[in-house]
Design an enzyme around this catalytic site. Structure first.
Site, mmCIF file in Angstrom:
data_model
loop_
_atom_site.group_PDB
_atom_site.id
_atom_site.type_symbol
_atom_site.label_atom_id
_atom_site.label_comp_id
_atom_site.label_asym_id
_atom_site.label_seq_id
_atom_site.Cartn_x
_atom_site.Cartn_y
_atom_site.Cartn_z
ATOM 1 C CD1 TRP A 115 24.728 90.534 -11.232
ATOM 2 C CD2 TRP A 115 22.734 91.947 -11.500
ATOM 3 N NE1 TRP A 115 23.999 90.577 -10.209
ATOM 4 C CE2 TRP A 115 22.736 91.417 -10.197
ATOM 5 C CE3 TRP A 115 21.572 92.794 -11.690
ATOM 6 C CZ2 TRP A 115 22.022 91.795 -9.072
ATOM 7 C CZ3 TRP A 115 20.831 92.970 -10.850
ATOM 8 C CH2 TRP A 115 21.106 92.797 -9.574
ATOM 9 C CG ASN A 230 21.474 95.365 -7.102
ATOM 10 O OD1 ASN A 230 20.280 95.367 -7.085
ATOM 11 N ND2 ASN A 230 22.137 94.379 -6.452
ATOM 12 C CD GLU A 231 19.409 95.616 -3.222
ATOM 13 O OE1 GLU A 231 18.409 94.958 -2.866
ATOM 14 O OE2 GLU A 231 20.580 95.198 -2.689
ATOM 15 C CD GLU A 351 16.635 92.873 -5.979
ATOM 16 O OE1 GLU A 351 16.898 92.651 -5.105
ATOM 17 O OE2 GLU A 351 17.848 93.364 -6.484
ATOM 18 C CD1 TRP A 393 16.036 87.166 -4.707
ATOM 19 C CD2 TRP A 393 16.914 88.812 -6.271
ATOM 20 N NE1 TRP A 393 17.344 87.117 -4.864
ATOM 21 C CE2 TRP A 393 18.054 88.011 -5.954
ATOM 22 C CE3 TRP A 393 16.863 89.674 -7.382
ATOM 23 C CZ2 TRP A 393 19.254 88.420 -6.327
ATOM 24 C CZ3 TRP A 393 18.101 90.204 -7.807
ATOM 25 C CH2 TRP A 393 19.328 89.468 -7.184
#
Length: 457
Positions: A115, A230-231, A351, A393
């Site tokens: 991140w 992210n996602e 991931e 992940w």
């Protein structure tokens, strides 16, 4: 990771993030100090070492379905460790950043996804719109420079769909505090003011001058790619139009600032309404209503490679182990095939993992799961296909187990998993050594810039 409960109801965020906030709070914060004082080696020594690396440390590029560095094939053999920046703020935990890079490099891993955001709250990088904490930024500088020192490249994600580390919910809170008429977190994707907050943050990160290397992020080959979010999901608009418009706008904006680095979206890979014949490939009904669209999203100008996540344990919680592994193979093969034939770009499985906190899944099954992902993407690599790599992940060093969401792999405690990851690295090195000249021969024969199939090794 998509978590589905009975009746195809999706909770607000995946279980793997539920411990993140609690875990970070358990780290005792200390008063900010001079970040440069925490470096394990002197700043001058670090700069000298990085300068020596400069000639061979080329930028990752894309040609057709292939990733390249200095005209040689490049493969994403990597891992996720999301908390690096937060740990780097404090000298008592900064050593864990160096430790995870050192352990990863020792077994041949080459890319880390982490991140580059923390919106609001404790140790926030962005404390409010247009306001950023310099000490936290210096911590991110350290992460980038330390990754470079260990020859680990970075995928830097710029925002979260989930509430951990702020994410789109925090942007909407800021907007409401400013008097905006916002009704849900998905307004993040459409409100002009909220989008201006995001753009300002993105520009600040990309143009940042690293205080350890004196190099702008946008010029640093350590950064393999930027990730928009992210996602990302926008279930309030299952047509996918809202998220599509946001991706188009933000991809263009990022490329206007940094046309050199690669860019990805960060989606999970769910098929959408643009390809109704593929909806049955999704793990469940909800996945096709999340507002994402794998094919349509990745046809956006400026997106360089496709992103897919793999969480059969939560997507298919009632399935038996063999059925889950078959789903993994099918999911990967369809996305690699579509990336090659429809998108003409690489696909990176950003991931993948299994939570061993679920009593249904053992360490043995997790290793079988990892082997399945590795073998499948390696098969694509052997034949010169679109499989650009994968990132586990997640990788944790010893002493950080209190943050484990069930997915963490602590190499020192799982020697068989460590061996498996190391073996994957060695196999990839063998493939690359045999494929280098094939790449140059096949490149000349391919009008689209794609490799011709390699024979099986």
């Amino acid at each position: 990771m998509l978590t589905i409960q009975v009746g195809d109801f999706a909770p607000p965020f995946p279980p793997r993030f539920q411990l993140i906030l609690l875990a970070t709070i358990l780290i005792v914060p200390t008063k900010h100090s001079n970040t440069n004082g925490y470096v394990e080696i002197g700043t001058n020594d670090r700069t000298h070492a990085l300068n020596e690396m400069e000639e061979e440390w080329g930028m990752v590029e894309r040609k057709g379905t292939q990733l390249l560095v200095n005209n040689q094939p490049f493969f994403v053999n990597g891992f996720n460790t999301y908390w690096l920046m937060v740990f780097a703020v404090d000298h008592t935990t900064r050593k864990k950043v160096s430790e995870v890079f050192r352990e990863a490099a020792a077994i041949g891993l080459t890319v880390c996804r982490t991140w580059a955001f923390n919106d609001g709250g404790w140790r926030a990088l962005q404390t409010s719109p247009f306001v950023y904490d310099e000490e936290v930024f210096k911590a991110l500088d350290f992460v980038v420079s330390e990754a470079r020192r260990h020859k680990i490249r970075l995928i830097l994600s710029l925002c979260n769909n989930w509430v951990e580390y702020g994410g789109k919910a925090q942007y909407v809170k800021w907007g409401k505090a400013a008097g905006l008429n916002l009704t849900c977190d998905d307004d993040f994707f459409s409100d002009l003011t909220i989008k201006s907050y995001y753009k300002a943050f993105v520009k600040t990160v990309i143009t940042r001058i690293n205080t350890f290397t004196n190099m702008a992020y946008k010029d640093d080959p350590t950064i393999f790619a930027w990730e928009l979010m992210n996602e990302p999901r926008c279930p309030s608009d299952p047509s996918g139009d809202s998220l599509q418009a946001w991706i188009e706008e933000m991809a263009s904006y990022v490329k206007s600032i940094d046309p050199v680095h690669l860019l990805e979206i960060g989606v999970e890979g769910f098929y959408g309404l643009s390809t109704p014949e593929r909806l049955h490939l999704n793990p469940n009904t909800f996945a096709g209503q999340a507002g994402t669209d794998f094919i349509r999203n990745h046809r956006v100008l400026g997106i360089d490679f496709a992103s897919v996540h793999i969480y059969s344990d939560t997507w298919l919680p009632k399935s038996e182990s063999d059925a889950q592994l078959q789903f993994v193979r099918t999911w990967m093969h369809h996305h690699m095939d579509d990336a090659e034939k429809l998108l003409a770009m690489p696909v990176v499985f950003g991931e993948f993992g299994v939570s061993v906190k679920d009593e249904k899944f053992s360490f043995t099954f997790r290793e079988a799961f990892i082997k399945t992902v590795y073998k499948t993407v390696r098969g694509s690599r052997k034949r010169g296909g679109s499989g650009g790599g994968c990132l586990l992940w997640q990788l944790f060093p010893e002493g950080t187990e209190y943050m484990d969401d069930g997915y963490a792999v602590v190499l020192a405690k799982h020697p068989s998993t460590q061996h498996m990851l190391s073996l994957q690295s060695r196999k990839l090195q063998t493939i690359h050594s045999k494929s280098f000249w094939k790449f140059h021969r096949s490149w000349k024969k391919s009008p689209m810039g794609n490799l011709l199939p390699h024979e099986e090794l």
